[in-house]
Design a protein around this motif. Sequence first.
Motif, PDB file in Angstrom:
ATOM      1  N   GLU A   1       9.047  -6.661  -9.868  1.00  0.00           N
ATOM      2  CA  GLU A   1       7.808  -5.940  -9.647  1.00  0.00           C
ATOM      3  C   GLU A   1       7.024  -6.666  -8.553  1.00  0.00           C
ATOM      4  O   GLU A   1       7.294  -7.819  -8.259  1.00  0.00           O
ATOM      5  N   LEU A   2       6.076  -5.955  -7.947  1.00  0.00           N
ATOM      6  CA  LEU A   2       5.241  -6.573  -6.916  1.00  0.00           C
ATOM      7  C   LEU A   2       3.813  -6.714  -7.428  1.00  0.00           C
ATOM      8  O   LEU A   2       3.207  -5.710  -7.825  1.00  0.00           O
ATOM      9  N   PRO A   3       3.270  -7.912  -7.458  1.00  0.00           N
ATOM     10  CA  PRO A   3       3.891  -9.177  -7.055  1.00  0.00           C
ATOM     11  C   PRO A   3       4.830  -9.715  -8.130  1.00  0.00           C
ATOM     12  O   PRO A   3       4.644  -9.457  -9.322  1.00  0.00           O
ATOM     13  N   GLY A   4       5.824 -10.488  -7.686  1.00  0.00           N
ATOM     14  CA  GLY A   4       6.744 -11.129  -8.595  1.00  0.00           C
ATOM     15  C   GLY A   4       6.173 -12.424  -9.161  1.00  0.00           C
ATOM     16  O   GLY A   4       5.069 -12.848  -8.799  1.00  0.00           O
TER      17      GLY A   4
ATOM     18  N   SER B   1      -9.427 -12.681   2.437  1.00  0.00           N
ATOM     19  CA  SER B   1      -8.705 -11.726   1.591  1.00  0.00           C
ATOM     20  C   SER B   1      -7.340 -11.413   2.192  1.00  0.00           C
ATOM     21  O   SER B   1      -7.062 -11.738   3.348  1.00  0.00           O
ATOM     22  N   SER B   2      -6.482 -10.772   1.400  1.00  0.00           N
ATOM     23  CA  SER B   2      -5.151 -10.374   1.854  1.00  0.00           C
ATOM     24  C   SER B   2      -4.884  -8.943   1.429  1.00  0.00           C
ATOM     25  O   SER B   2      -5.307  -8.518   0.346  1.00  0.00           O
ATOM     26  N   VAL B   3      -4.177  -8.210   2.264  1.00  0.00           N
ATOM     27  CA  VAL B   3      -3.824  -6.826   1.951  1.00  0.00           C
ATOM     28  C   VAL B   3      -2.764  -6.776   0.866  1.00  0.00           C
ATOM     29  O   VAL B   3      -2.868  -6.016  -0.096  1.00  0.00           O
ATOM     30  N   MET B   4      -1.718  -7.578   1.025  1.00  0.00           N
ATOM     31  CA  MET B   4      -0.574  -7.546   0.110  1.00  0.00           C
ATOM     32  C   MET B   4      -0.701  -8.641  -0.948  1.00  0.00           C
ATOM     33  O   MET B   4      -1.177  -9.734  -0.658  1.00  0.00           O
ATOM     34  N   PRO B   5      -0.204  -8.394  -2.168  1.00  0.00           N
ATOM     35  CA  PRO B   5      -0.264  -9.402  -3.225  1.00  0.00           C
ATOM     36  C   PRO B   5       0.918 -10.359  -3.220  1.00  0.00           C
ATOM     37  O   PRO B   5       0.999 -11.250  -4.066  1.00  0.00           O
ATOM     38  N   ILE B   6       1.837 -10.183  -2.262  1.00  0.00           N
ATOM     39  CA  ILE B   6       3.048 -11.019  -2.222  1.00  0.00           C
ATOM     40  C   ILE B   6       2.849 -12.189  -1.267  1.00  0.00           C
ATOM     41  O   ILE B   6       1.958 -12.172  -0.416  1.00  0.00           O
ATOM     42  N   TYR B   7       3.708 -13.210  -1.411  1.00  0.00           N
ATOM     43  CA  TYR B   7       3.692 -14.372  -0.524  1.00  0.00           C
ATOM     44  C   TYR B   7       5.021 -14.429   0.216  1.00  0.00           C
ATOM     45  O   TYR B   7       6.082 -14.293  -0.377  1.00  0.00           O
ATOM     46  N   VAL B   8       4.951 -14.633   1.524  1.00  0.00           N
ATOM     47  CA  VAL B   8       6.099 -14.460   2.401  1.00  0.00           C
ATOM     48  C   VAL B   8       6.942 -15.732   2.464  1.00  0.00           C
ATOM     49  O   VAL B   8       6.415 -16.843   2.574  1.00  0.00           O
TER      50      VAL B   8
ATOM     51  N   HIS C   1       2.485   0.057  -0.837  1.00  0.00           N
ATOM     52  CA  HIS C   1       2.689  -1.371  -1.116  1.00  0.00           C
ATOM     53  C   HIS C   1       3.531  -1.566  -2.369  1.00  0.00           C
ATOM     54  O   HIS C   1       4.429  -2.422  -2.401  1.00  0.00           O
ATOM     55  N   GLU C   2       3.276  -0.783  -3.393  1.00  0.00           N
ATOM     56  CA  GLU C   2       4.038  -0.896  -4.641  1.00  0.00           C
ATOM     57  C   GLU C   2       5.506  -0.561  -4.434  1.00  0.00           C
ATOM     58  O   GLU C   2       6.371  -1.060  -5.162  1.00  0.00           O
ATOM     59  N   GLN C   3       5.784   0.290  -3.420  1.00  0.00           N
ATOM     60  CA  GLN C   3       7.158   0.694  -3.130  1.00  0.00           C
ATOM     61  C   GLN C   3       7.808  -0.168  -2.043  1.00  0.00           C
ATOM     62  O   GLN C   3       8.907   0.130  -1.581  1.00  0.00           O
ATOM     63  N   GLY C   4       7.124  -1.245  -1.647  1.00  0.00           N
ATOM     64  CA  GLY C   4       7.722  -2.174  -0.704  1.00  0.00           C
ATOM     65  C   GLY C   4       7.603  -1.776   0.745  1.00  0.00           C
ATOM     66  O   GLY C   4       8.477  -2.108   1.567  1.00  0.00           O
ATOM     67  N   VAL C   5       6.519  -1.079   1.106  1.00  0.00           N
ATOM     68  CA  VAL C   5       6.266  -0.722   2.502  1.00  0.00           C
ATOM     69  C   VAL C   5       4.860  -1.198   2.867  1.00  0.00           C
ATOM     70  O   VAL C   5       3.880  -0.820   2.222  1.00  0.00           O
ATOM     71  N   ILE C   6       4.777  -2.029   3.896  1.00  0.00           N
ATOM     72  CA  ILE C   6       3.490  -2.574   4.338  1.00  0.00           C
ATOM     73  C   ILE C   6       2.843  -1.603   5.304  1.00  0.00           C
ATOM     74  O   ILE C   6       3.351  -1.359   6.405  1.00  0.00           O
ATOM     75  N   VAL C   7       1.723  -1.008   4.890  1.00  0.00           N
ATOM     76  CA  VAL C   7       0.889  -0.197   5.776  1.00  0.00           C
ATOM     77  C   VAL C   7      -0.539  -0.734   5.694  1.00  0.00           C
ATOM     78  O   VAL C   7      -0.903  -1.398   4.726  1.00  0.00           O
ATOM     79  N   LEU C   8      -1.319  -0.433   6.704  1.00  0.00           N
ATOM     80  CA  LEU C   8      -2.680  -0.945   6.799  1.00  0.00           C
ATOM     81  C   LEU C   8      -3.668   0.207   6.882  1.00  0.00           C
ATOM     82  O   LEU C   8      -3.328   1.298   7.358  1.00  0.00           O
ATOM     83  N   THR C   9      -4.876  -0.038   6.437  1.00  0.00           N
ATOM     84  CA  THR C   9      -5.956   0.925   6.626  1.00  0.00           C
ATOM     85  C   THR C   9      -6.901   0.410   7.705  1.00  0.00           C
ATOM     86  O   THR C   9      -6.873  -0.765   8.075  1.00  0.00           O
ATOM     87  N   CYS C  10      -7.744   1.301   8.217  1.00  0.00           N
ATOM     88  CA  CYS C  10      -8.749   0.911   9.196  1.00  0.00           C
ATOM     89  C   CYS C  10      -9.754   2.045   9.306  1.00  0.00           C
ATOM     90  O   CYS C  10      -9.752   2.981   8.502  1.00  0.00           O
ATOM     91  N   GLY C  11     -10.608   1.982  10.304  1.00  0.00           N
ATOM     92  CA  GLY C  11     -11.578   3.033  10.552  1.00  0.00           C
ATOM     93  C   GLY C  11     -12.974   2.646  10.122  1.00  0.00           C
ATOM     94  O   GLY C  11     -13.156   1.944   9.125  1.00  0.00           O
ATOM     95  N   THR C  12     -13.939   3.104  10.868  1.00  0.00           N
ATOM     96  CA  THR C  12     -15.338   2.858  10.529  1.00  0.00           C
ATOM     97  C   THR C  12     -15.640   3.306   9.110  1.00  0.00           C
ATOM     98  O   THR C  12     -16.422   2.667   8.391  1.00  0.00           O
TER      99      THR C  12
END
Length: 449
Positions: A19-22, A41-48, A404-415
């Motif tokens: 599971e993520l995070p492991g 802060s960090s977007v992802m809960p995993i450590y590389v 993220h839960e499915q193992g794909v890193i995407v980011l958000t942004c925007g005002t």
Amino acid sequence: MTTITDRDALPQQRNLRTELPGPKSRELATRRAGAVAAGVSSVMPIYVARAQGGVVEDVDGNVLIDLGSGIAVTTVGNSAPRVVAGVQQQVADFTHTCFMVSPYESYVAVCEKLAEVTPGDHEKRSALFNSGAEAVENAVKIARYATGRQAVVVVDHAYHGRTNLTMALTAKAMPYKLGFGPFASEIYRVPTSYPFRDPEGMTGEQAAQRAITSAEKAVGADQIAAVLIEPIQGEGGFIVPAPGFLAALSKWCTENGIVFIADEVQSGFSRTGKWFATQYEDVVPDLVTTAKGIAGGLPLAGVTGRAELMDSVHPGGLGGTYGGNPVACAAALGAIETMMAEDLPGRALQIEQIIVPTLKEAQADTPAIGEVRGRGAMIAIELVKRGTKEPDAALAGAVAKKCHEQGVIVLTCGTYGNVLRLLPPLSIGDDLLREGLQVLTQALASTAG
């Protein structure tokens, strides 16, 4: 040249073992809570543990698809062979002398490459720094020194960094500015071109005139040192201005002795399908700021511009202890060589031809997708509440979380926090990219309803 051996190569496929995070990532999160400031802060809960090409492997052995590139930094892919080879050799030779004390060839070579690849065939000079914010801050310094003026004009939705001056230049309060004032003075903000939210039918030229009129009323053209703008806005939401907007602003700057600064920190170095995003509009900036993708993951930034502007500053007026560090310069030379040898601007256009049709198809079935926009491998989806243009930040966050839960890193942004942005490394394979997009579109379908 040293290369990554087959034994060391990280398979380019998504593989979720836990599971993520492991458990190991959770253990590191506990250690982090006792050692790292909460404001980081960090977007992802995993450590590389490792990252190569288009994937990131965590400490639990999970392999994730990377559609973020560390926010447009690992454009050539993590651990790109030419970058690795250059860094290894440089570390063995020397790690630091300070260019302002004992200079070295690689700093000069990076500046030569910057003169070659940035827009325009005029005589250029460069100065190297550590981060995008530092580059922007020095570009403003140069413009003020060269013109003898103080005012700097920036636009709505802009992001330029986290230092005191660049926070003042940045439009968005949370999380970048809230509680950190007072900020630097003589900063004036004007409307930009935001086709999705501008009045229907507004042209780029009309949007530029709106900005120019605002600047002339607020401060006066003869008081403005510089106009600073991202040719494609990054944190503001990957906003691509209407055709003609940048050219009209640049022309007005030239006519009024104003330095036109293109902040290409996120959009530069092959990311948009050209070396620099201003090239889409045939705009030649007076100064260009670069960072992120310049050095394959090592901290390096630059200001490149017209020789008469760059050389106007007195000796000692520009610099910094670590600016143009030799290891980072070696990485940059490897990254730029990779972009040239592998035609990464062309690869960015191939990536666009995969991403945009996929997202346009999803848009037809998902009313919450207000707009798909961007260029090259810098593509975004703006999410809105059904039947309106009202931003839906909650939906953007929920879709990102599901990816993220499915193992794909995407980011958000925007005002408004309602934009999903895709910044895949240009080394990503087509199949891996399509798999990541499939996860994203499924997350959109299941979350947006």
